[in-house]
Enzyme design. Structure first.
Site, short mmCIF file in Angstrom:
data_model
loop_
_atom_site.label_atom_id
_atom_site.label_comp_id
_atom_site.label_asym_id
_atom_site.label_seq_id
_atom_site.Cartn_x
_atom_site.Cartn_y
_atom_site.Cartn_z
N HIS A 1 0.87 -1.18 0.00
CA HIS A 1 0.00 0.00 0.00
C HIS A 1 0.91 1.23 0.00
CE1 HIS A 1 -3.93 -1.62 2.11
NE2 HIS A 1 -4.15 -1.43 0.82
N ASP B 1 0.63 3.79 1.75
CA ASP B 1 0.85 4.30 3.12
C ASP B 1 1.87 3.46 3.90
OD1 ASP B 1 -0.47 2.03 4.08
OD2 ASP B 1 -2.22 3.13 4.83
N CYS C 1 -2.81 3.34 9.07
CA CYS C 1 -3.95 2.59 8.55
C CYS C 1 -4.96 2.23 9.63
CB CYS C 1 -3.52 1.37 7.75
SG CYS C 1 -2.15 0.47 8.37
N1 ARG Z 1 -3.78 -7.13 6.95
C1 ARG Z 1 -4.25 -5.96 6.29
C2 ARG Z 1 -4.24 -6.17 4.78
O1 ARG Z 1 -3.32 -6.77 4.29
C3 ARG Z 1 -3.42 -4.77 6.66
C4 ARG Z 1 -3.90 -3.49 6.09
C5 ARG Z 1 -3.08 -2.32 6.56
N2 ARG Z 1 -3.52 -1.14 5.97
C6 ARG Z 1 -2.75 -0.25 5.32
N3 ARG Z 1 -3.32 0.81 4.85
N4 ARG Z 1 -1.49 -0.44 5.10
O2 ARG Z 1 -5.13 -5.77 4.09
#
Ligand code: ARG
Length: 269
Positions: A168, A170, A263
């Protein structure tokens, strides 16, 4: 941003491997510790002057604590609050989205569904002080999401390809103010880095250990306050030198799922 939306980690767990950081952590979440860390994060957000709203957790949605992903929020050109509803890649996360749609609709937001795969605030982020959105694509969101985001908010969208473990935007990119960004350089292509340097005069680089083990770039910034996973000692010093006030918190249980401060909240306007 006036506030944040959080979701208590009642059903938080690592049940499968949706991203590289989750490997080896299945079934290893300490839920009591997760709850204590979440409570402390909530208190930290309040302490820096953000109002905190909470969403009721849905059973069997083990990632619902990561409220940044099911929407992307902001103000449109008429100053109206809007939330784009995400189209999540994983079925277990698709189940989270309806509750977000209801929450934002009942809190005065225009709610618009993304027509293509898009993971909201995980991949889209505002450039501080500008009508510009940065958008990550290649893993959880498709590049085609950004012309749509640009239309909904009446902004320019600048896109960055993600092709490493940093799934991601972020996880590797954190604008601190209009001219300064914190990032993990190896997560980007050469073209991506060139684009970033064109728009930010100051680039603060996170080390590999801070980026991977402590998710340093998943910090949340509000004004001069930076809320970040604890242990990024040298980086904290750099941030203070750049004029920021650092609030170090422990999100260790959530790091097991590939998530940290940024997140675990969605921005509210
Ligand atoms: N386990 C979650 C996934 O893989 C973590 C999400 C974390 N969110 C983020 N915006 N990085 O979807």
């Amino acid at each position: 941003m006036k506030g944040v939306l959080l979701c208590p980690p009642d059903h938080f767990d690592v049940v499968d491997v949706k991203n590289a950081f989750m490997e080896g952590h299945e079934g290893k979440v300490d839920r009591a510790r997760a709850r204590a860390q979440w409570d402390a994060l909530l208190a930290t957000f309040r302490g820096i002057g953000l109002s905190v709203e909470t969403l009721r957790p849905t059973p069997a949605c083990e990632d619902m604590v990561f409220t940044a992903n099911p929407t992307f929020t902001g103000l449109n050109t008429r100053g109206k609050k809007a939330a784009i509803l995400s189209r999540m890649r994983h079925p277990s996360r698709q189940r989270e989205v309806a509750a977000h749609g209801e929450w934002f609709a009942s809190h005065g937001y225009d709610v618009i569904e993304s027509p293509v795969q898009f993971e909201g605030g995980g991949d889209a982020t505002w450039h501080p002080g500008r009508r510009v959105v940065w958008g990550g694509h290649g893993q959880r969101s498709v590049a085609e999401a950004y012309p749509f985001v640009a239309r909904v908010f009446g902004v320019e969208a600048l896109t960055l390809e993600l092709a490493t473990d940093f799934y991601h935007l972020d996880t590797c990119f954190c604008p601190l103010d209009e001219k300064t960004v914190l990032l993990y350089a190896k997560a980007f292509t050469r073209a991506g880095l060139t684009l970033i340097r064109k728009h930010f005069r100051n680039v603060i680089e996170a080390s590999e250990a801070d980026a991977r083990d402590r998710f340093a770039c998943n910090a949340a910034v509000s004004g001069k306050h930076v809320v970040i996973q604890r242990g990024c000692t040298a980086l904290e010093e750099k941030l203070r030198k750049a004029g920021f006030e650092v609030h170090a918190v422990d999100t260790g249980e959530f790091l097991k799922s590939g998530g940290s401060v940024y997140c675990m909240k969605q921005w509210l306007f």
